[in-house]
Design a protein around this motif. Structure first.
Motif, PDB file in Angstrom:
ATOM      1  N   HIS A  48     -21.438  39.726  18.025  1.00 26.15           N
ATOM      2  CA  HIS A  48     -21.292  41.177  18.237  1.00 26.15           C
ATOM      3  C   HIS A  48     -22.301  41.609  19.452  1.00 26.15           C
ATOM      4  N   ASP A  62     -23.851  44.940  18.805  1.00 26.34           N
ATOM      5  CA  ASP A  62     -25.329  44.857  18.154  1.00 26.34           C
ATOM      6  C   ASP A  62     -26.229  44.755  19.197  1.00 26.34           C
ATOM      7  N   THR A  65     -29.047  41.618  20.424  1.00 32.14           N
ATOM      8  CA  THR A  65     -28.559  40.382  19.886  1.00 32.14           C
ATOM      9  C   THR A  65     -28.377  39.316  20.796  1.00 32.14           C
ATOM     10  N   HIS A 119     -26.900  39.145  13.769  1.00 34.49           N
ATOM     11  CA  HIS A 119     -26.518  40.408  13.884  1.00 34.49           C
ATOM     12  C   HIS A 119     -27.527  41.606  13.528  1.00 34.49           C
ATOM     13  N   GLY A 120     -26.781  42.775  14.276  1.00 31.99           N
ATOM     14  CA  GLY A 120     -27.863  44.043  14.419  1.00 31.99           C
ATOM     15  C   GLY A 120     -27.434  45.013  13.065  1.00 31.99           C
ATOM     16  N   SER A 122     -28.353  48.722  11.210  1.00 34.13           N
ATOM     17  CA  SER A 122     -28.552  50.191  11.474  1.00 34.13           C
ATOM     18  C   SER A 122     -30.176  50.317  11.267  1.00 34.13           C
ATOM     19  N   GLU A 189     -29.352  39.589   9.436  1.00 29.14           N
ATOM     20  CA  GLU A 189     -29.042  41.141   9.867  1.00 29.14           C
ATOM     21  C   GLU A 189     -30.271  41.526  10.228  1.00 29.14           C
ATOM     22  N   GLY A 192     -32.345  47.681  13.268  1.00 24.03           N
ATOM     23  CA  GLY A 192     -32.495  48.057  14.715  1.00 24.03           C
ATOM     24  C   GLY A 192     -34.140  48.263  15.278  1.00 24.03           C
ATOM     25  N   ARG A 195     -35.090  45.434  17.305  1.00 22.86           N
ATOM     26  CA  ARG A 195     -34.306  44.830  18.503  1.00 22.86           C
ATOM     27  C   ARG A 195     -34.302  45.979  19.633  1.00 22.86           C
TER      28      ARG A 195
END
Length: 224
Positions: A48, A62, A65, A119-120, A122, A189, A192, A195
């Protein structure tokens, strides 16, 4: 300060191609993903890294990532597979698809020992990290506990397992790898807040250090 500036520059350099065309990536590319090969048989997956389609609707990328995974790949010399443009499939949702087929081929051709699917999540999520393991099926509990400890050592404390994203949907990469190859696979996961280099460089540095340590750990623990 110099190290922070260097990392920030590196992140933006790697992230640049994913940001093209409103985060749809290089839409002129014939193939919607790319591969980095290495000498360490652990594979990072970043499906993603660009905007993607799910049920005919666009979903956000995402963010970061892709660049995080590519930096970790460059530091560890592991393998990586990552999306480079918007395609007709969501690699982590469709039950088959080009991305997953390429992933399995990579695993078989290069004797990949484990897959880390990045993955990212929220900013609204309460966890820092959620580890998806099909409720313990896709990777040994001992590996998960050591991965949790690695994050903790890098000041990432709220690390959960199968809290919100257990990767149990049959279209997830973790489920697919478990079903068709049987090698250890884990979905990671990342909240955010870990990231965004524009908001907190120390948080993203902690993520990169953790993932490097995880690749190093699995390469010693699993590879024979």
């Amino acid at each position: 300060m110099q190290q922070t500036n260097h990392l920030e520059t590196l992140i933006h350099l790697y992230e640049g191609p994913f940001l093209l065309n409103n985060k749809k990536g290089n839409i002129s590319s014939k193939v919607p993903f790319d591969i980095k090969k290495g000498s360490v048989p652990i594979l990072l997956s970043m499906p993603h890294s660009v905007v993607h389609l799910r049920n005919h609707k666009l979903k956000e990328a995402d963010d970061y990532t892709g660049s995080i995974g590519l930096i970790v790949q460059s530091l560890t010399n592991c393998y990586s597979l990552y999306s480079t443009r918007l395609s007709e499939e969501d690699p982590n949702y469709v039950k088959d698809g080009l991305y997953k087929k390429e992933l399995v081929q990579l695993i078989k051709r290069h004797n990949i020992a484990a897959v880390i699917d990045i993955h990212g999540a929220s900013l609204k999520r309460e966890f820092d990290i959620d580890l998806g393991t099909l409720h313990g099926k896709s990777i040994k509990h001992a590996y998960v506990e050591n991965i949790r400890e690695i994050f903790n050592r890098n000041n990432i404390k709220d690390v959960r397992e199968n809290d919100t994203f257990p990767a149990t949907h049959t279209g997830t990469i973790t489920s697919y790898v478990y079903t068709y190859t049987g090698i250890p696979c884990i979905q990671i996961e990342i909240n955010g807040k870990y990231r965004n280099p524009l908001a907190d460089m120390e948080n993203i540095r902690s993520i990169i250090h953790s993932l490097v340590d995880i690749v190093d750990y699995l390469s010693v623990e699993i590879v024979v």
